[in-house]
Design a protein around this motif. Structure first.
Motif, PDB file in Angstrom:
ATOM      1  N   SER A 198       0.654  -1.263  -0.036  1.00 50.34           N
ATOM      2  CA  SER A 198       0.082  -0.191  -0.073  1.00 50.34           C
ATOM      3  C   SER A 198       0.847   1.265   0.092  1.00 50.34           C
ATOM      4  O   SER A 198       1.952   1.236   0.492  1.00 50.34           O
ATOM      5  N   THR A 199       0.405   2.235  -0.666  1.00 49.49           N
ATOM      6  CA  THR A 199       0.952   3.389  -0.769  1.00 49.49           C
ATOM      7  C   THR A 199       0.156   4.736  -0.447  1.00 49.49           C
ATOM      8  O   THR A 199      -1.104   4.501  -0.256  1.00 49.49           O
ATOM      9  N   VAL A 200       0.673   5.795  -0.397  1.00 45.75           N
ATOM     10  CA  VAL A 200       0.004   7.187  -0.346  1.00 45.75           C
ATOM     11  C   VAL A 200      -0.921   7.265  -1.467  1.00 45.75           C
ATOM     12  O   VAL A 200      -2.218   7.909  -1.246  1.00 45.75           O
ATOM     13  N   ARG A 201      -0.704   6.875  -2.465  1.00 49.68           N
ATOM     14  CA  ARG A 201      -1.406   7.228  -3.902  1.00 49.68           C
ATOM     15  C   ARG A 201      -2.755   6.120  -3.822  1.00 49.68           C
ATOM     16  O   ARG A 201      -3.685   6.510  -4.042  1.00 49.68           O
ATOM     17  N   THR A 202      -2.566   4.890  -3.367  1.00 54.38           N
ATOM     18  CA  THR A 202      -3.480   3.881  -3.402  1.00 54.38           C
ATOM     19  C   THR A 202      -4.275   3.909  -1.992  1.00 54.38           C
ATOM     20  O   THR A 202      -5.446   3.226  -1.846  1.00 54.38           O
ATOM     21  N   GLY A 203      -3.786   4.667  -1.093  1.00 52.70           N
ATOM     22  CA  GLY A 203      -4.425   4.687   0.203  1.00 52.70           C
ATOM     23  C   GLY A 203      -3.520   3.661   1.160  1.00 52.70           C
ATOM     24  O   GLY A 203      -3.121   2.744   1.120  1.00 52.70           O
ATOM     25  N   LYS A 204      -3.610   4.318   2.493  1.00 56.95           N
ATOM     26  CA  LYS A 204      -2.636   3.751   3.468  1.00 56.95           C
ATOM     27  C   LYS A 204      -3.110   4.055   4.894  1.00 56.95           C
ATOM     28  O   LYS A 204      -3.830   5.273   4.960  1.00 56.95           O
ATOM     29  N   HIS A 205      -2.956   3.598   6.084  1.00 54.64           N
ATOM     30  CA  HIS A 205      -3.145   4.104   7.343  1.00 54.64           C
ATOM     31  C   HIS A 205      -2.180   5.104   7.590  1.00 54.64           C
ATOM     32  O   HIS A 205      -0.919   4.861   7.237  1.00 54.64           O
ATOM     33  N   THR A 206      -2.567   6.059   8.480  1.00 47.83           N
ATOM     34  CA  THR A 206      -1.579   7.297   8.904  1.00 47.83           C
ATOM     35  C   THR A 206      -0.713   6.670  10.308  1.00 47.83           C
ATOM     36  O   THR A 206      -0.027   7.367  10.635  1.00 47.83           O
ATOM     37  N   ASP A 207      -1.548   5.616  10.985  1.00 43.35           N
ATOM     38  CA  ASP A 207      -0.852   5.248  12.344  1.00 43.35           C
ATOM     39  C   ASP A 207      -0.296   3.809  12.068  1.00 43.35           C
ATOM     40  O   ASP A 207      -0.933   3.303  11.321  1.00 43.35           O
ATOM     41  N   PRO A 208       0.154   3.220  13.077  1.00 46.43           N
ATOM     42  CA  PRO A 208       0.415   1.802  13.107  1.00 46.43           C
ATOM     43  C   PRO A 208      -0.663   0.878  12.984  1.00 46.43           C
ATOM     44  O   PRO A 208      -1.665   1.098  13.534  1.00 46.43           O
ATOM     45  N   VAL A 209      -0.358  -0.058  12.027  1.00 45.03           N
ATOM     46  CA  VAL A 209      -1.448  -1.145  11.846  1.00 45.03           C
ATOM     47  C   VAL A 209      -1.378  -2.263  12.965  1.00 45.03           C
ATOM     48  O   VAL A 209      -0.382  -2.777  13.129  1.00 45.03           O
ATOM     49  N   ARG A 210      -2.313  -2.298  13.881  1.00 42.60           N
ATOM     50  CA  ARG A 210      -2.356  -3.286  14.802  1.00 42.60           C
ATOM     51  C   ARG A 210      -2.606  -4.755  14.676  1.00 42.60           C
ATOM     52  O   ARG A 210      -2.393  -5.581  15.350  1.00 42.60           O
ATOM     53  N   GLU A 211      -3.656  -4.880  13.837  1.00 33.97           N
ATOM     54  CA  GLU A 211      -4.002  -6.215  13.198  1.00 33.97           C
ATOM     55  C   GLU A 211      -4.435  -6.505  11.977  1.00 33.97           C
ATOM     56  O   GLU A 211      -5.014  -5.468  11.393  1.00 33.97           O
ATOM     57  N   VAL A 212      -4.176  -7.363  11.425  1.00 32.89           N
ATOM     58  CA  VAL A 212      -4.721  -7.820   9.946  1.00 32.89           C
ATOM     59  C   VAL A 212      -5.345  -9.377  10.253  1.00 32.89           C
ATOM     60  O   VAL A 212      -4.780 -10.139  10.898  1.00 32.89           O
ATOM     61  N   ARG A 213      -6.365  -9.604   9.309  1.00 35.56           N
ATOM     62  CA  ARG A 213      -7.308 -10.709   9.144  1.00 35.56           C
ATOM     63  C   ARG A 213      -7.692 -10.898   8.091  1.00 35.56           C
ATOM     64  O   ARG A 213      -8.089 -10.034   7.251  1.00 35.56           O
ATOM     65  N   TRP A 214      -7.251 -12.203   7.225  1.00 34.66           N
ATOM     66  CA  TRP A 214      -7.879 -12.526   5.948  1.00 34.66           C
ATOM     67  C   TRP A 214      -9.318 -12.859   6.077  1.00 34.66           C
ATOM     68  O   TRP A 214      -9.713 -13.517   7.065  1.00 34.66           O
ATOM     69  N   ALA A 215     -10.165 -12.410   4.785  1.00 32.19           N
ATOM     70  CA  ALA A 215     -11.468 -12.644   4.912  1.00 32.19           C
ATOM     71  C   ALA A 215     -11.552 -14.174   4.293  1.00 32.19           C
ATOM     72  O   ALA A 215     -11.114 -14.271   3.139  1.00 32.19           O
ATOM     73  N   THR A 216     -12.774 -14.637   4.736  1.00 34.36           N
ATOM     74  CA  THR A 216     -13.048 -16.043   4.163  1.00 34.36           C
ATOM     75  C   THR A 216     -14.313 -15.963   3.627  1.00 34.36           C
ATOM     76  O   THR A 216     -14.842 -17.157   2.974  1.00 34.36           O
ATOM     77  N   GLU A 217     -15.008 -14.944   3.813  1.00 38.51           N
ATOM     78  CA  GLU A 217     -16.518 -15.064   3.088  1.00 38.51           C
ATOM     79  C   GLU A 217     -16.832 -15.029   1.512  1.00 38.51           C
ATOM     80  O   GLU A 217     -17.811 -15.448   1.117  1.00 38.51           O
ATOM     81  N   ASP A 218     -15.807 -14.542   0.942  1.00 35.41           N
ATOM     82  CA  ASP A 218     -15.693 -14.775  -0.638  1.00 35.41           C
ATOM     83  C   ASP A 218     -14.735 -15.430  -1.172  1.00 35.41           C
ATOM     84  O   ASP A 218     -13.521 -15.568  -0.589  1.00 35.41           O
ATOM     85  N   ARG A 219     -14.756 -15.547  -2.416  1.00 30.86           N
ATOM     86  CA  ARG A 219     -13.737 -16.191  -3.135  1.00 30.86           C
ATOM     87  C   ARG A 219     -12.602 -15.295  -3.597  1.00 30.86           C
ATOM     88  O   ARG A 219     -11.462 -15.760  -3.945  1.00 30.86           O
ATOM     89  N   THR A 220     -12.695 -13.939  -3.520  1.00 30.93           N
ATOM     90  CA  THR A 220     -11.550 -12.976  -3.613  1.00 30.93           C
ATOM     91  C   THR A 220     -10.502 -12.938  -2.775  1.00 30.93           C
ATOM     92  O   THR A 220     -10.848 -13.174  -1.583  1.00 30.93           O
ATOM     93  N   LEU A 221      -9.455 -12.554  -2.816  1.00 31.75           N
ATOM     94  CA  LEU A 221      -8.475 -12.465  -1.913  1.00 31.75           C
ATOM     95  C   LEU A 221      -8.370 -11.134  -1.219  1.00 31.75           C
ATOM     96  O   LEU A 221      -7.954 -10.000  -2.020  1.00 31.75           O
TER      97      LEU A 221
END
Length: 739
Positions: A436-459
């Motif tokens: 992720s970049t500033v152009r595509t969008g990103k958080h401005t503070d530390p990322v505290r947690e990430v979780r993969w989604a399982t409800e759809d077929r897309t990544l």
């Protein structure tokens, strides 16, 4: 001197008239004693020889002792042909220490082949000198170029001979040529003059060494050989935009050079040194091939298995027999992972791979926000404890990571600067496939947690940050597509009293709250809970992103982790810096159970094999394991596993009864649970393990004791204001109710 002819066995046996040991098949030669010398041998052993009479001695007859051949009784009996047979002995020079099975790699045939000839030559002493043999061609060539005097000196120095001028006789032993008494008669005469007296001789002191013949070079410095550069004054006003443009121009120039170089290599152009050799389609680099890499990895794992054989045996077969006589359990330390590069970094994230249970990823960063450095991601395997399988360097510290459940090679990572990355651990490159970049969008503070989604077929995967946003990231062909799905609004309860009506409660908005953790429900994919640094826990849904479904006010400081039960969809755990771990039902605002661990709780995790077992780590380096089916008050295991460090994270293995614990010194320890800590519910016929574990937790929820605990906790919440006014902690009131 002529060499003696080979003798037969009979000749060796008969002898030459002198006493010597007999050959094979012949008797021993013994000398009989004379009459004057006493004998010490018994008469039965040797026959007595006959002596000459005294009259013979008087007449001068030779009275030498007679030689008699005595044959021992145990001597080998040989025939006449065997006695005349010649025995030939062959001596061979063979080195017993020379290796006879040397194998070398044949690059022509691409196989290992044994050497047929073994070198038995052994050099004991080797000295290099400048002497040549006098009979060699080089010596004759040098003698021709030397003067006559020097030639005569060289010719006579080899034998030690000297010449005399008068007689011309060569003296080899220091005397005259005839060896008579002439030497004594000539002592008074004067010594003859040397025939080389008239020739010029070389002075022994006319010697010059190599150092005196070499010209001394003058030492020069660089300042003496170069001219000083011209000094020019330069000044310019530079803005941020100009600096950015220069960096972009330099980056484009480097990329163009790199593309030009790659296109030249693909085109097979000729280099400056000559034409490049193209590989044939059937040729293959054996050393750098995939088969060689796989073979070396298997060999490395076999060596590590032999090195850590005792630990591997404990991992597979160890069971604490003391659990049969007690209710508590224990943890057995197995492997410890770490290296010098990660020694001073904090373990900020741990995650097991869902498909390969021996593989787990560890993230390294820093929780000391004043000392931030670069981050590191290491993928370790239980089959190779000596080194990580792969590692990735990041520009900022790693805060969280998660493996995909289906695509096991995809690893989502959150960094301290707000960047989210996606790595493919199969790639040899250490660069992320998405960022992720500033152009595509990103958080401005530390990322505290990430979780993969399982409800759809897309990544896609979700992330929560301290900036108060919950974001959805989708993996497209070229970049990460960012979508902000929720903002965490911080609210404060405000009482509004109206004399004409009953007392009502209103909420006052205080801006965005800092998100600290996130977890999705295992059964309902759209349902998730988030924790904040203010201590509140919010139940949310991806279908209703404008507001919270429920808010749970149970902690007073930052919530470090929230975890849904993997078998029951209504139960989740939370831990906080207020030293407590709380068990919640999302249908009730009050916690069902509260556990006071007396230290700051860093992380919690449910066991993968039981719906009632969970573990937590505290800042004093201890691991607490609870089984609410056995005891709802005290842990069944409390063990210190880290010395002089704080335990930061832990994770249960998805298949094996082991947990992995990380600390703030960069160390990772694998622990095995004793039998009392890994009890499984008996599975009835016609039911699955998930159904049995679900009924086990559901039975606890319907228990009267659990309902009384929840009622006691809710009553403690009602008297919270009175406890705060009297400076009494509300957490202690809740704890007393639970106990």
């Amino acid at each position: 001197m002529p060499k003696p002819a080979p003798r037969s066995k009979r000749a060796a046996a008969k002898g030459d008239g002198a006493p010597r040991p007999a050959a094979r098949g012949a008797g021993h030669a013994l000398v009989a004693p004379t009459s004057s010398g006493p004998t010490h041998h018994p008469a039965s052993e040797f026959p007595q020889p006959t002596h000459a009479s005294t009259s013979d001695d008087a007449r001068g007859v030779d009275a030498s002792p007679q030689v008699m051949l005595v044959k021992p009784p145990n001597q080998l009996q040989l025939t006449e042909e065997e006695l005349n047979e010649e025995v030939t002995r062959i001596l061979a020079a063979k080195d017993p220490n020379a290796a006879a099975n040397i194998a070398r790699f044949s690059h022509k045939e691409r196989v290992f082949k044994f050497e047929a000839v073994v070198d038995h030559h052994l050099t004991l002493l080797s000295l290099e000198n400048k002497l040549v043999h006098r009979d060699s061609e080089e010596a004759r060539r040098q003698l021709q170029n030397m003067p006559e005097a020097s030639t005569e000196t060289v010719a006579t120095s080899g034998t030690g001979e000297t010449r005399e001028e008068d007689s011309g006789v060569v003296k080899a032993d220091g005397t005259g040529g005839d060896g008579s008494e002439k030497a004594d008669d000539d002592e008074d005469e004067e010594a003859p003059e040397d025939d080389t007296a008239g020739k010029p001789t070389r002075s022994q002191f006319n010697i010059s060494d190599r150092a005196s013949q070499t010209q001394v070079m003058t030492i020069r410095e660089r300042a003496m050989q170069t001219e000083p550069p011209a000094a020019v004054s330069f000044s310019e006003n530079v803005s941020r935009g100009a600096i950015f443009d220069e960096y972009m121009d330099d980056l484009r120039r480097k990329q163009a050079e790199k593309e030009k170089k790659e296109s030249k290599e693909r085109g097979g152009g000729q280099s400056s040194t000559g034409p490049t050799r193209r590989k044939k389609p059937d040729e293959e680099d054996v050393i750098h091939s995939e088969a060689m890499a796989r073979s070396t990895k298997i060999m490395e794992r076999m060596l590590n298995l032999n090195t850590f054989d005792e630990i591997a045996q404990d991992f597979r077969y160890w069971d604490d027999l003391a659990d049969q006589y007690r209710d508590e359990g224990s943890l057995l330390p197995l492997w410890r992972f770490g290296s010098e590069k990660i020694k001073k970094r904090h373990v900020t994230a741990l995650c097991w791979n869902k498909k390969y249970p021996d593989l787990f990823a560890a993230g390294y960063g820093s929780y000391d926000f004043k000392r931030q450095t670069t981050g590191l991601i290491c993928c370790f395997s239980l089959k190779n404890p000596s080194a990580p399988e792969c590692s990735f360097q990041t520009e900022s510290g790693v805060m969280c990571l998660d493996f995909h459940s289906t695509h096991s090679s995809l690893l989502a990572v959150g960094l301290y600067d707000g960047t989210t990355l996606v790595f493919d651990v199969r790639n040899k490159s250490t660069r992320p496939i998405f960022q992720s970049t500033v152009r595509t969008g990103k958080h401005t503070d530390p990322v505290r947690e990430v979780r993969w989604a399982t409800e759809d077929r897309t990544l896609t995967f979700y992330s929560i940050s301290s900036d108060g946003h919950v974001s959805l990231w989708a993996l497209s062909k070229s970049e990460l597509q960012h979508t902000n799905i929720m903002e965490l609004r911080a609210t404060r309860a405000r009482r509004v009293e109206d004399p004409s009506s009953s007392t009502t409660v209103d909420e006052e908005s205080l801006g965005l709250a800092c998100g600290s953790c996130l977890d999705f429900n295992s059964r309902n994919d759209h349902l998730f809970v988030v924790g904040t640094e203010e201590g509140a826990i919010h139940k949310c849904s991806t279908a209703f992103t404008s507001q919270f479904l429920e808010t749970y006010e149970g902690h007073k400081v930052s919530v470090y982790a929230v975890r849904w039960n993997p078998f029951h969809p209504d139960i989740f755990l939370s831990c906080s810096a207020d030293w407590t771990v709380k068990l919640w039902s999302h249908k009730s605002k009050a916690p069902l159970l509260v556990f006071d661990l007396e230290y700051e709780v860093g992380d919690i995790a449910w066991a993968s094999f039981s719906s009632t077992v969970f573990a937590a780590v505290t800042s004093d380096g201890k691991v607490h394991v609870y089984d609410i089916n056995e005891n709802t008050v005290e842990p069944i295991c409390m063990q210190k596993v880290v010395a002089k460090a704080k335990a930061t994270h832990l994770a249960f293995n998805p298949k094996e009864p082991v947990i992995v614990v990380g600390d703030d010194k960069g160390g990772i320890l694998v622990l095995k649970l004793s039998p009392n800590l890994r009890k499984r519910a008996p599975v009835e016929e016609g039911k699955s393990v998930e159904e049995v574990e679900f009924e086990r937790v559901d039975r606890l929820l319907r228990n009267d004791h659990m309902e009384s605990v929840a009622a006691c906790v809710s009553k403690g919440d009602e008297h919270e204001e009175e406890a705060q006014r009297s400076d009494v902690s509300s957490n202690k009131i809740v704890w007393c109710c639970v106990r």
